[in-house]
Design an enzyme around this catalytic site. Structure first.
Site, PDB file in Angstrom:
ATOM      1  N   ARG A  32       1.055  -1.372  -0.068  1.00 16.66           N
ATOM      2  CA  ARG A  32       0.212  -0.212  -0.605  1.00 16.66           C
ATOM      3  C   ARG A  32       0.777   1.510   0.033  1.00 16.66           C
ATOM      4  NH1 ARG A  32      -3.035  -3.745   2.515  1.00 16.66           N
ATOM      5  NH2 ARG A  32      -5.116  -4.218   1.799  1.00 16.66           N
ATOM      6  N   ASP A  33      -0.055   2.482  -0.843  1.00 21.76           N
ATOM      7  CA  ASP A  33       1.155   3.567  -0.974  1.00 21.76           C
ATOM      8  C   ASP A  33       1.289   4.095   0.367  1.00 21.76           C
ATOM      9  OD1 ASP A  33       1.883   6.377  -1.620  1.00 21.76           O
ATOM     10  OD2 ASP A  33       2.298   5.501  -3.283  1.00 21.76           O
ATOM     11  N   ILE A  34       2.087   4.766   1.136  1.00 23.18           N
ATOM     12  CA  ILE A  34       1.744   5.469   2.446  1.00 23.18           C
ATOM     13  C   ILE A  34       1.312   7.146   1.784  1.00 23.18           C
ATOM     14  CG2 ILE A  34       3.879   4.466   3.312  1.00 23.18           C
ATOM     15  CD1 ILE A  34       4.969   7.233   3.393  1.00 23.18           C
ATOM     16  N   ASN A  90       5.172   6.443 -13.718  1.00 21.13           N
ATOM     17  CA  ASN A  90       5.434   7.410 -14.748  1.00 21.13           C
ATOM     18  C   ASN A  90       7.331   7.181 -14.969  1.00 21.13           C
ATOM     19  OD1 ASN A  90       3.106   8.733 -13.978  1.00 21.13           O
ATOM     20  ND2 ASN A  90       4.135   8.598 -10.856  1.00 21.13           N
ATOM     21  N   GLU A  98       9.007   9.677  -9.182  1.00 18.75           N
ATOM     22  CA  GLU A  98       9.996  10.073  -7.759  1.00 18.75           C
ATOM     23  C   GLU A  98      10.943   9.186  -7.023  1.00 18.75           C
ATOM     24  OE1 GLU A  98       6.532  11.460  -4.974  1.00 18.75           O
ATOM     25  OE2 GLU A  98       6.089  13.483  -6.024  1.00 18.75           O
ATOM     26  N   VAL A  99      10.400   7.787  -7.425  1.00 18.77           N
ATOM     27  CA  VAL A  99      11.310   7.191  -7.014  1.00 18.77           C
ATOM     28  C   VAL A  99      12.276   6.361  -8.509  1.00 18.77           C
ATOM     29  CG1 VAL A  99      11.268   4.972  -5.156  1.00 18.77           C
ATOM     30  CG2 VAL A  99      10.168   6.621  -4.909  1.00 18.77           C
ATOM     31  N   HIS A 103       7.698   1.106 -10.853  1.00 19.39           N
ATOM     32  CA  HIS A 103       6.787   0.490  -9.767  1.00 19.39           C
ATOM     33  C   HIS A 103       5.481   1.100 -10.317  1.00 19.39           C
ATOM     34  CE1 HIS A 103       7.323   4.771  -9.419  1.00 19.39           C
ATOM     35  NE2 HIS A 103       6.876   5.632  -8.937  1.00 19.39           N
ATOM     36  N   HIS A 105       0.816   1.787 -10.008  1.00 22.92           N
ATOM     37  CA  HIS A 105       0.573   2.465  -9.122  1.00 22.92           C
ATOM     38  C   HIS A 105      -1.219   1.248  -9.587  1.00 22.92           C
ATOM     39  CE1 HIS A 105       2.669   5.984  -7.345  1.00 22.92           C
ATOM     40  NE2 HIS A 105       2.976   5.836  -8.977  1.00 22.92           N
TER      41      HIS A 105
END
Length: 120
Positions: A32-34, A90, A98-99, A103, A105
């Site tokens: 889960r995304d924080i 992305n 950003e990372v 990944h 989503h």
């Protein structure tokens, strides 16, 4: 398995940073995304480090297929497979990555509306 000692997601895979795991295989981790952007918001990552999805597609097309198979399994486990879900990646800084560890989503459990600024 390639890793980057400075990578946030490599640290999560290594167990150095806790996560709320949704799904896991030998090669993929979903958690889960924080900072969720939808009622369901999970990240699906390969356990091996690759900077971008574009690069992974060139280097490991089968690994990309595993990511998307895992995304579907996350949707099933989270109860959004039938109602619909969005899978987003992305790729690069202009797209908002950003990372820099591949990944995708998985977003759902609410109406998400169209992608982008208009209904093209």
């Amino acid at each position: 398995m390639a890793t980057d000692s400075n990578c946030l997601f490599c640290k999560i895979v290594a167990g150095q940073i806790p996560n709320d795991t949704v799904y896991e295989t030998d090669t993929v981790l979903a958690f889960r995304d924080i900072t969720p952007r939808a009622n369901v918001h999970a990240l699906v990552i390969p356990k091996s480090h690759e900077d971008t999805l574009g690069q992974m597609a060139a280097d490991d097309p089968a690994g990309v297929a595993e990511l998307f198979t895992a995304a579907r399994e996350v949707a099933r486990l989270e109860g959004i497979e039938e109602s619909g879900y969005r899978v987003v990646s992305n790729v690069g800084p202009d797209a908002g990555q950003e990372v820099f560890h591949v990944h995708v989503h998985v977003l759902g459990a609410q109406e998400l509306g169209p992608v982008g600024p208009g209904r093209g």
